[in-house]
Structures are given as structure tokens and as C-alpha cells.
Design an enzyme around this catalytic site. Sequence first.
Site, PDB file in Angstrom:
ATOM      1  N   CYS A   1       7.431  -0.162   6.599  1.00  0.00           N
ATOM      2  CA  CYS A   1       6.900   0.927   5.813  1.00  0.00           C
ATOM      3  C   CYS A   1       8.106   1.479   4.769  1.00  0.00           C
ATOM      4  CB  CYS A   1       6.701   1.967   6.871  1.00  0.00           C
ATOM      5  SG  CYS A   1       5.946   3.555   6.160  1.00  0.00           S
ATOM      6  N   LEU A   2       7.560   1.595   3.571  1.00  0.00           N
ATOM      7  CA  LEU A   2       8.231   2.246   2.435  1.00  0.00           C
ATOM      8  C   LEU A   2       9.179   3.565   3.075  1.00  0.00           C
ATOM      9  CD1 LEU A   2       5.986   1.315  -0.364  1.00  0.00           C
ATOM     10  CD2 LEU A   2       8.244   0.066  -0.041  1.00  0.00           C
ATOM     11  N   HIS A  29      -1.046   7.145   7.774  1.00  0.00           N
ATOM     12  CA  HIS A  29      -0.207   8.005   7.145  1.00  0.00           C
ATOM     13  C   HIS A  29      -0.759   9.251   6.778  1.00  0.00           C
ATOM     14  CE1 HIS A  29       3.456   6.216   6.116  1.00  0.00           C
ATOM     15  NE2 HIS A  29       3.134   5.104   5.590  1.00  0.00           N
ATOM     16  N   HIS A  64      -2.772   1.007   8.329  1.00  0.00           N
ATOM     17  CA  HIS A  64      -1.542   1.933   7.998  1.00  0.00           C
ATOM     18  C   HIS A  64      -1.454   2.493   6.992  1.00  0.00           C
ATOM     19  CE1 HIS A  64       3.285   1.096   7.478  1.00  0.00           C
ATOM     20  NE2 HIS A  64       2.921   1.973   6.667  1.00  0.00           N
ATOM     21  N   GLY A 120       0.857  -1.005  -0.095  1.00  0.00           N
ATOM     22  CA  GLY A 120      -0.071  -0.141  -0.031  1.00  0.00           C
ATOM     23  C   GLY A 120       0.876   1.431  -0.038  1.00  0.00           C
TER      24      GLY A 120
HETATM   25 NI    NI Z   1       3.804   3.241   5.352  1.00  0.00          NI
END
Ligand code: NI
Length: 170
Positions: free
Chosen positions: A93-94, A139, A135, A46
Site C-alpha cells: 500500500c502506498l 480504503h 484494496h 490504484g
Molecule cells: Ni493502499
Amino acid sequence: MAVIPIRTVPDPVLRQKAKRVKNVDSAIQKLIADMRETVVAASGVGLAAPQVGVSLRVIVLCVPKKDEKNEEYCLINPEIVRRKGERVLKEGCLSIPGYIGEIKRSEQVRVRGTDETGKEIKLRCEGLLAQAIEHEIDHLNGVLYVDHLESQDKLQKVEPEKQEPEESIQ
Ligand code: NI
């Protein structure tokens, strides 16, 4: 379409509360197309618009399913209307590359929002999709998964390229 560089901590855009989208216009549709391409390129589950530097309430989800097509959604102005249950899981998390942490998430969530055609959508989710939705909506509120850690020893260093989708990279 284009892959957009992903913002990482401590970029301040990740801590801002994102604004609601007022009109689903061609600029929003292009943003969604770019976010879809970006999440696939990053092998993520995502992505939220603030992660590509846009402080608007837009998320995309691309959840892998065993032996099936990925489950793909985009949600504009998403809202969780109900949460049920609790579970402990590992999450990444990216925007925080190289780490995963153990946190609590809901077992099921109900969410509503708008899709890229302006149509209202309601989803009942569980599993990885429910986790990813919580998640990504975090953000939009400037919240990162590390904010949910009970203690710093619940955070673990990992090689980003060895991260599994189950340790969802979002
Ligand atoms: Ni994230």
C-alpha cells in the site's frame, strides 16, 4: 493537474469512513485528474481519495497489462455487488511504504459505480484489477490491507523502490 502528497499511516484520514459523492462536479473531476497523475507518479496500481487527504468515495485504478495499454478506471461511489473465490497473494500500500503482506482476496469481483461524467459503470474483474478494487474500496471504509493479515509474520519489510506491480502498490 497536480501530484498530491500521499498520506501514510498513522494519518487519521486513512481510518475514516469516506462520504458518498453527491454531485459529480468540476471539483470531483479535478480531484480525479490529480489522483490519476498521483498514482502514475507513485508507480501505483490504484489510489483512493482518503490517501490524498480527501474523505470521499472516489478511487482510480491504473493496472499494468503486459504488452498492452494500462487498464485505467475511475469509480465514484463504487460498490462490490459480488465476490467469487479466494486466493492468497502479496500486497502493498502506498500509505504503508516499505512493507508487503500476504493476505486473502477474492478471485473475481463485480463492481458498480459512476465514472467522472456521471455515467453508471459495471465491471467484472479478476486478477490484479479485482485485487486493486477490493484494496481501494477497503480504503473508503477506513480498512487497510494489514487488517487482513492472519498474523504479523505475514508482513515483510521491502525496499519501496524494488516493489513489483504484482505485489501491487495501491
Ligand atoms: Ni493502499
